[in-house]
Write an enzyme that holds these catalytic residues in place. Structure first.
Site, PDB file in Angstrom:
ATOM      1  N   ASP A  47     -32.685 -32.948-109.519  1.00  0.00           N
ATOM      2  CA  ASP A  47     -32.451 -31.847-108.521  1.00  0.00           C
ATOM      3  C   ASP A  47     -32.810 -30.357-109.097  1.00  0.00           C
ATOM      4  O   ASP A  47     -32.507 -29.915-110.073  1.00  0.00           O
ATOM      5  CB  ASP A  47     -30.750 -31.736-108.564  1.00  0.00           C
ATOM      6  CG  ASP A  47     -30.364 -31.034-107.365  1.00  0.00           C
ATOM      7  OD1 ASP A  47     -30.883 -29.881-107.066  1.00  0.00           O
ATOM      8  OD2 ASP A  47     -29.040 -31.209-106.777  1.00  0.00           O
ATOM      9  N   HIS A  91     -33.218 -33.037-104.971  1.00  0.00           N
ATOM     10  CA  HIS A  91     -32.071 -32.172-104.219  1.00  0.00           C
ATOM     11  C   HIS A  91     -32.267 -32.797-102.746  1.00  0.00           C
ATOM     12  O   HIS A  91     -33.237 -32.782-102.171  1.00  0.00           O
ATOM     13  CB  HIS A  91     -32.134 -30.748-104.338  1.00  0.00           C
ATOM     14  CG  HIS A  91     -31.013 -30.119-103.807  1.00  0.00           C
ATOM     15  ND1 HIS A  91     -29.587 -30.136-104.206  1.00  0.00           N
ATOM     16  CD2 HIS A  91     -30.761 -29.468-102.457  1.00  0.00           C
ATOM     17  CE1 HIS A  91     -28.848 -29.626-103.446  1.00  0.00           C
ATOM     18  NE2 HIS A  91     -29.445 -29.065-102.399  1.00  0.00           N
TER      19      HIS A  91
END
Length: 233
Positions: free
Chosen positions: A170, A201
Site C-alpha cells: 500500500d 492500495h
C-alpha cells in the site's frame, strides 16, 4: 438511480444516500463508505454486488458538507488532485456523525431486518475502522484504510466484529504503520486482520488502476462471510 435523504444529527441539513435493494426482503443493510472519489461508478458497482448478495446497499454522500454529488474517478491527474483536496477538507468527526445517522436510518428502512454493517474503502476503510469503536453497527469491514496506526488507542472499544483488509504494498500506508496495526490487533477476539501479498492500495476497486483480481476475490469472500454471519438470521 434510487436514493434516500438522511437528516444530519447536528441540524445542519440533510444528505443523500445511494440505494440498491435486493430481490428478496427482509434483508440486512450494508452501509458503504466511499473513497476520496465520492459516490462514483466504483461505489455504485459495489452496491450492486452487495444487493446481489441479498443485502440492501446504501452509500451516503459524505462530502455533502464540502460539495454535494462528487463523482470522479482515479483516471486523470486532475481528478486525483481534486480527490486529495477533498480528503484535506473533509471533517472526519462529522463524517462519523453522518455515518451513525445513516446506520440509524438503515435499521428502519422498509424491508430491513434491523441489522446493519459498514464497509468502507480507502478513506472509507479508515472510517469503517473508526465506526467499529464509535458506533453500534453489527459488523464493520475496512479495506486498505489509511493511517489506521493512529487509531489503535480505541481498540478496547471494539465490541463487535471488525474485518481489516491490508494491502502489503500500500503506497498510501507506510510499512511501519501497517506492521503496528497487524501487531496491535493480534489476539483481539473481535478483530480479524488479513494482509494481501503483493497487493497495492485499492486492490478491490472495481475497474481501477490498482485492481488485483486474486486479492479482491479473497478479500471479498471474507467480507461476504462476515456479512452473512452478522446480518442474516
Amino acid at each position: 438511480m434510487a436514493s434516500i435523504t438522511i437528516q444530519a444529527t447536528d441540524g445542519s441539513g440533510s444528505f443523500s444516500a445511494y440505494l440498491v435493494e435486493p430481490k428478496a426482503k427482509p434483508a440486512g443493510v450494508v452501509v458503504l463508505i466511499q473513497e476520496v472519489f465520492g459516490v462514483n461508478h466504483a461505489m455504485r458497482d459495489i452496491a450492486a454486488w452487495v444487493a446481489d448478495m441479498h443485502f440492501i446497499a446504501i452509500c451516503p454522500d459524505l462530502f455533502w458538507r464540502i460539495e454535494p454529488g462528487i463523482d470522479i474517478t482515479d483516471k486523470t491527474e486532475a481528478e486525483w488532485k481534486r480527490a486529495f483536496e477533498l480528503f484535506g477538507a473533509f471533517d472526519q468527526a462529522k463524517g462519523i456523525e453522518d455515518l451513525k445517522a445513516t446506520v440509524a436510518a438503515a435499521r428502519t428502512l422498509p424491508g430491513a431486518n434491523g441489522r446493519v454493517a459498514t464497509m468502507g474503502y480507502c478513506l472509507g476503510g479508515r472510517l469503517a475502522f473508526m465506526m467499529a469503536a464509535q458506533s453500534d453497527a453489527d459488523v464493520n469491514i475496512s479495506y486498505y484504510g489509511v493511517g489506521l496506526d493512529d487509531l489503535l488507542g480505541d481498540l478496547g472499544r471494539v465490541s463487535r466484529p471488525l474485518i481489516v483488509h491490508i494491502a502489503d504494498q500500500d503506497e498510501f500506508f507506510p510499512p511501519e504503520g501497517r506492521a503496528k496495526v497487524v501487531q496491535a490487533v493480534k489476539g483481539h477476539r473481535q478483530i480479524a486482520c488479513h494482509v494481501y501479498p503483493a497487493a497495492g492500495h485499492a486492490f478491490a476497486r472495481i475497474g481501477g488502476g490498482h485492481w488485483d483480481g486474486r486479492a479482491a476475490a479473497i478479500a471479498n469472500g471474507r467480507s461476504a462471510e462476515a456479512l452473512v454471519a452478522a446480518l442474516d438470521g
